[in-house]
Structures are given as structure tokens and as C-alpha cells.
Write a protein that holds these residues in place. Structure first.
Motif, PDB file in Angstrom:
ATOM      1  N   ARG A   6       0.848  -1.185   0.000  1.00 42.10           N
ATOM      2  CA  ARG A   6       0.000   0.000   0.000  1.00 42.10           C
ATOM      3  C   ARG A   6       0.889   1.241   0.000  1.00 42.10           C
ATOM      4  NH1 ARG A   6      -5.366   0.923   3.745  1.00 42.10           N
ATOM      5  NH2 ARG A   6      -6.202   2.672   2.534  1.00 42.10           N
ATOM      6  N   ILE A   7       0.782   2.047  -1.060  1.00 40.05           N
ATOM      7  CA  ILE A   7       1.671   3.181  -1.256  1.00 40.05           C
ATOM      8  C   ILE A   7       0.930   4.459  -0.918  1.00 40.05           C
ATOM      9  CG2 ILE A   7       3.160   4.346  -2.914  1.00 40.05           C
ATOM     10  CD1 ILE A   7       3.118   1.844  -4.570  1.00 40.05           C
ATOM     11  N   PRO A   8       1.504   5.333  -0.128  1.00 43.06           N
ATOM     12  CA  PRO A   8       0.867   6.635   0.090  1.00 43.06           C
ATOM     13  C   PRO A   8       0.909   7.471  -1.183  1.00 43.06           C
ATOM     14  CG  PRO A   8       3.038   6.588   1.089  1.00 43.06           C
ATOM     15  CD  PRO A   8       2.754   5.183   0.638  1.00 43.06           C
ATOM     16  N   HIS A   9       0.017   8.413  -1.254  1.00 47.26           N
ATOM     17  CA  HIS A   9      -0.042   9.254  -2.449  1.00 47.26           C
ATOM     18  C   HIS A   9       1.268  10.032  -2.574  1.00 47.26           C
ATOM     19  CE1 HIS A   9      -2.335  11.035  -5.706  1.00 47.26           C
ATOM     20  NE2 HIS A   9      -1.770  12.186  -5.405  1.00 47.26           N
ATOM     21  N   PRO A  10       1.935   9.969  -3.753  1.00 48.18           N
ATOM     22  CA  PRO A  10       3.240  10.637  -3.884  1.00 48.18           C
ATOM     23  C   PRO A  10       3.104  12.145  -3.810  1.00 48.18           C
ATOM     24  CG  PRO A  10       2.482   9.840  -5.997  1.00 48.18           C
ATOM     25  CD  PRO A  10       1.527   9.302  -4.984  1.00 48.18           C
ATOM     26  N   THR A  11       4.105  12.748  -3.238  1.00 42.01           N
ATOM     27  CA  THR A  11       4.115  14.208  -3.081  1.00 42.01           C
ATOM     28  C   THR A  11       5.119  14.889  -3.998  1.00 42.01           C
ATOM     29  OG1 THR A  11       5.695  13.969  -1.264  1.00 42.01           O
ATOM     30  CG2 THR A  11       3.349  14.060  -0.699  1.00 42.01           C
ATOM     31  N   THR A  12       6.097  14.171  -4.498  1.00 41.21           N
ATOM     32  CA  THR A  12       7.114  14.743  -5.376  1.00 41.21           C
ATOM     33  C   THR A  12       7.258  13.875  -6.613  1.00 41.21           C
ATOM     34  OG1 THR A  12       8.889  13.525  -4.269  1.00 41.21           O
ATOM     35  CG2 THR A  12       8.364  15.735  -3.425  1.00 41.21           C
ATOM     36  N   LYS A  53       0.420  21.647 -13.709  1.00 42.05           N
ATOM     37  CA  LYS A  53       0.619  20.479 -14.563  1.00 42.05           C
ATOM     38  C   LYS A  53       1.350  19.370 -13.823  1.00 42.05           C
ATOM     39  CE  LYS A  53       0.588  22.831 -19.039  1.00 42.05           C
ATOM     40  NZ  LYS A  53       1.353  23.092 -20.291  1.00 42.05           N
ATOM     41  N   SER A  54       2.223  19.738 -12.909  1.00 41.12           N
ATOM     42  CA  SER A  54       2.938  18.714 -12.135  1.00 41.12           C
ATOM     43  C   SER A  54       1.972  17.921 -11.266  1.00 41.12           C
ATOM     44  CB  SER A  54       4.024  19.356 -11.285  1.00 41.12           C
ATOM     45  OG  SER A  54       5.008  19.964 -12.095  1.00 41.12           O
ATOM     46  N   ARG A  55       0.979  18.594 -10.672  1.00 37.20           N
ATOM     47  CA  ARG A  55      -0.015  17.885  -9.860  1.00 37.20           C
ATOM     48  C   ARG A  55      -0.835  16.919 -10.714  1.00 37.20           C
ATOM     49  NH1 ARG A  55      -0.299  22.978  -7.072  1.00 37.20           N
ATOM     50  NH2 ARG A  55      -1.938  23.676  -8.494  1.00 37.20           N
ATOM     51  N   ARG A  59      -0.907  12.715 -10.353  1.00 38.22           N
ATOM     52  CA  ARG A  59      -2.101  11.874 -10.232  1.00 38.22           C
ATOM     53  C   ARG A  59      -2.121  10.795 -11.322  1.00 38.22           C
ATOM     54  NH1 ARG A  59      -4.631  16.955  -8.954  1.00 38.22           N
ATOM     55  NH2 ARG A  59      -5.251  17.183 -11.147  1.00 38.22           N
ATOM     56  N   GLN A  60      -1.771  11.181 -12.531  1.00 33.95           N
ATOM     57  CA  GLN A  60      -1.743  10.215 -13.623  1.00 33.95           C
ATOM     58  C   GLN A  60      -0.660   9.155 -13.412  1.00 33.95           C
ATOM     59  OE1 GLN A  60      -1.083  11.967 -17.450  1.00 33.95           O
ATOM     60  NE2 GLN A  60      -1.264  10.027 -18.564  1.00 33.95           N
ATOM     61  N   ALA A  61       0.516   9.580 -12.941  1.00 35.03           N
ATOM     62  CA  ALA A  61       1.597   8.626 -12.694  1.00 35.03           C
ATOM     63  C   ALA A  61       1.256   7.674 -11.551  1.00 35.03           C
ATOM     64  CB  ALA A  61       2.886   9.385 -12.382  1.00 35.03           C
ATOM     65  N   HIS A  62       0.568   8.193 -10.535  1.00 34.40           N
ATOM     66  CA  HIS A  62       0.162   7.321  -9.433  1.00 34.40           C
ATOM     67  C   HIS A  62      -0.860   6.292  -9.907  1.00 34.40           C
ATOM     68  CE1 HIS A  62      -1.942   6.395  -5.518  1.00 34.40           C
ATOM     69  NE2 HIS A  62      -0.680   6.154  -5.236  1.00 34.40           N
ATOM     70  N   HIS A  63      -1.736   6.689 -10.828  1.00 37.67           N
ATOM     71  CA  HIS A  63      -2.684   5.734 -11.404  1.00 37.67           C
ATOM     72  C   HIS A  63      -1.951   4.654 -12.195  1.00 37.67           C
ATOM     73  CE1 HIS A  63      -6.280   4.182 -13.373  1.00 37.67           C
ATOM     74  NE2 HIS A  63      -5.664   4.346 -14.534  1.00 37.67           N
ATOM     75  N   GLU A  64      -0.963   5.042 -12.988  1.00 42.06           N
ATOM     76  CA  GLU A  64      -0.191   4.060 -13.746  1.00 42.06           C
ATOM     77  C   GLU A  64       0.616   3.145 -12.817  1.00 42.06           C
ATOM     78  OE1 GLU A  64      -0.361   3.535 -16.884  1.00 42.06           O
ATOM     79  OE2 GLU A  64      -1.590   5.275 -17.459  1.00 42.06           O
ATOM     80  N   LEU A  65       1.101   3.695 -11.721  1.00 43.03           N
ATOM     81  CA  LEU A  65       1.861   2.886 -10.770  1.00 43.03           C
ATOM     82  C   LEU A  65       0.978   1.821 -10.133  1.00 43.03           C
ATOM     83  CD1 LEU A  65       4.371   2.275  -9.075  1.00 43.03           C
ATOM     84  CD2 LEU A  65       3.690   4.134  -7.537  1.00 43.03           C
TER      85      LEU A  65
END
Length: 365
Positions: A6-12, A53-55, A59-65
Motif C-alpha cells: 500500500r503506497i501513500p499518495h506521492p508528493t514529489t 501540470k505537475s499535480r 495523479r496520472q503517474a500514481h494511477h499508472e503505478l
């Protein structure tokens, strides 16, 4: 196959970039280079974006992860999607392979260059050059017709029919008022039809990669090959806190969430349908944490069957000697019945040998 963490939502961006590269290392070696290259290319491309755009990218990268972790954990549908991207059946690599397919070849000698210049000047005298003039339409038509004959199964694109490979035959000579169709409108319709053909094509792979994929699908590669390491290495255990806060059963039950929100919404992450994506643990079930739905255990046989389905969607295309067209070869599964075991061979001892069938004689007219 181990359960995803379970990964926390990334911040960076660096946080999610590190997790994506680590998760890609659990893929099979034949699909790993493309996934690694795509992750690095996207990170370099968007590293200078603004805050908004970074935010969105996070979100998109976290979905792919989450999808990649679920695929490695046993979600075969998502793993097949990853393989389709890796071998250019969908996504960015497919567009790159299609660009190589429709690109005209560079003239090899002065005669070909003069012929190309004459054709271009003749077109420029009538109208303005467009993107379809830069396509090798004959090569695309040859490949599209071979795809129709191959009759692909479980293709991610809509099926391609034989009449669609000749778009010029579908251009009407007259409009609805019985007048000749304007040239500009006819050209627009022709470009639209050729674009539809290109959208349905499964572009060819390089011959070396295609043969390598076929060897894995049919089991022709030797055991010492690196690509036969089907199973990924085990995941490292989760770091535990010395205070004991991370020990199962030591967490305090958040009863306020169940009072304010619906139970289905609170337990959504621990639902059996979402456990492969979230990695959550269900502590409320009396019989223990249940297994997630759709979780399969990867074996060498399951990998071969999955790669075989991908191989049947790929082809290799080579030019025939002396410029006599193109040769297209599609991946085709060869059916080989399993040999009978020693216990069952007694049923075949007295079976008569199969005689060779003679071709039927032609009747005299």
C-alpha cells in the motif's frame, strides 16, 4: 506472486519516478526495456512543468503505478495491456512503428530520385502537397491485405476488412446533386479512409524482436536464455516501526468514519475488487484477509500462453529481392498434441498405422 504494498499518495515527482522504475524491474526481461525507456522519457519531458501540470502528472503517474503493481501481483488483464504497449500493439510505440511503416524509402540512386521529383512536381502543379503524399500507400495496402488474410484474434483494434484496403474505390464520382465531386472534397474523403486503415493496422515489428518473441511463445529458446526468467524476484519485506505502530492489530479502529460515511465507501480500498490496486488489508473479516478477485499465479505456461496471444498479433515485413513487392509473415501458433504417457500407451499399441491419403483423381470430361 506477492501482494502489492500500500503506497501513500506521492508528493514529489522523484518519489513516483523511483517507485515506477522499481516496479518495472519486476516485469519479464523482454518487456522491461520499453517500459523503462517510456518512464524515463516522460520524466525528462515533463520535468520542467509548472505546479498545476505537475499535480496532474502526479495523479496520472500514481494511477499508472497502481495498475503496474496490480499487473505484477497477478492481474492478467492489466499485464496483457502492458505487453500490448511494450510490443507496439497500442500506445506510443505503435504510433512510432506505424510512422516507420508508411514512411517512403529514400531514393537509392539518381533514377529513383528523378522519378520521385517528377511525381512530386506533377502533383504540385494541380494541388498543394499534403501528408498523404508522404505516405507509401502501396506498402500500407500490401500490409493491410496481409492482415485481413491473417484473421487476427483478440485484436485491440476493430477488424479490418478487404474492401477497406482499397479506399479509392469508395470515393463517389458524383455528389448528391448529380454533379462531379470536387477534387478537394474527394481528396479529403480519401485521406479520411486511409487514416481509418492505418488506425486498424497492427504494424510490423523488427525481425530480431519478432523472432525472439516467437521463440518465447513456442518454447524454442534454450533454458539458459535470460528471457526465460518468468518469475520476478520476491519483494523485500515492509520496514516495521520500533514503536509497534505498523504491527497488524495495533492500529486504532476509526469508528467515526463508519458513523459519518457509508460502510461501502469506507471499505472501498479493502474491497476484493480493488485490493490489487490499493494493496489494502481487510481487518474486519472474521475469517481473515480474503484473497482479491482476479488474482492469478504466474507460471511459465501462463507466460507462454500470454506471449503467444501477443505474437499472433505481430508480423515482420521484408522487401523481396529485386524490388518485387513485400513479404509479410504473421505469428501463427502451431498445434502440437501432447504425447501419451507411459500408462496410457497401452491403448495405442494395437491401433493401426495412419495411411497416407492419396489425392482424389480428376474425372474425365
Amino acid at each position: 506472486m506477492s501482494r502489492p504494498l500500500r503506497i501513500p499518495h506521492p508528493t514529489t515527482p522523484l518519489h513516483v519516478y523511483r517507485h515506477l522504475l522499481r516496479e518495472a524491474s519486476y516485469l519479464i526481461p523482454i518487456a522491461r526495456p520499453f517500459v523503462d525507456e517510456q518512464i524515463k522519457a516522460r520524466f525528462r519531458k515533463h520535468r520542467d512543468d509548472d505546479a498545476e501540470k505537475s499535480r496532474q502528472r502526479l495523479r496520472q503517474a500514481h494511477h499508472e503505478l497502481r495498475a503496474l503493481r496490480a499487473a505484477n501481483a497477478g492481474d492478467m488483464a492489466r499485464m496483457r495491456r502492458v505487453l500490448l504497449r511494450a510490443f507496439g500493439r497500442v500506445g506510443r510505440r505503435r504510433r512510432e512503428l506505424m510512422a516507420d511503416l508508411v514512411r517512403r524509402e529514400t531514393p537509392a540512386n539518381t533514377e529513383e530520385l528523378a522519378k520521385y521529383a517528377a511525381e512530386t512536381s506533377a502533383i504540385a502543379a494541380e494541388r498543394k502537397l499534403d501528408w498523404l503524399d508522404r505516405w507509401d500507400v502501396d506498402k500500407l495496402r500490401t500490409f493491410a491485405r496481409s492482415q485481413v488474410e491473417a484473421n487476427l484474434i483478440n485484436s485491440p483494434k476493430p477488424p479490418l476488412t478487404a474492401p477497406q484496403t482499397s479506399p479509392q474505390k469508395h470515393i463517389p464520382a458524383e455528389n448528391s446533386w448529380g454533379r462531379p465531386l470536387p477534387r478537394r472534397l474527394a481528396r479529403t474523403k480519401l485521406k479520411k479512409l486511409w487514416k481509418m486503415v492505418a488506425d486498424k493496422c497492427m504494424p510490423p515489428l523488427p525481425k530480431e524482436e519478432w523472432e525472439r518473441l516467437g521463440g518465447l511463445a513456442e518454447g524454442r529458446l534454450q533454458a539458459q536464455e535470460q528471457d526465460l526468467r518468468w518469475l520476478p524476484p520476491p519483494r523485500r519485506p515492509v520496514a516495521q516501526s520500533r514503536s509497534g505502530d505498523d504491527v497488524p492489530g495495533s492500529r486504532i479502529w476509526d469508528w467515526r468514519s463508519y458513523v459519518v460515511k457509508p460502510v461501502a465507501r469506507v471499505d472501498r480500498q479493502a474491497n476484493r475488487r480493488n485490493k490489487l490496486l490499493s494493496g489494502a488489508v481487510d481487518d474486519n473479516t472474521p475469517t481473515g484477509d480474503p484473497e482479491p478477485l482476479g488474482c492469478h499465479k504466474y507460471t511459465a505456461r501462463s507466460w507462454r500462453r500470454m506471449l503467444e496471444s501477443i505474437w499472433q498479433l505481430t508480423a515482420t515485413m521484408e522487401k523481396k529481392p529485386q524490388g518485387q513487392g513485400w513479404k509479410v509473415v504473421w505469428g501463427k501458433a502451431s498445434f502440437q498434441p501432447t504425447a501419451a504417457s507411459a500408462e496410457n500407451m497401452e491403448f495405442f499399441t494395437d491401433f493401426p498405422a495412419v495411411q497416407e491419403l492419396q489425392p482424389p483423381r480428376k474425372r474425365r470430361s
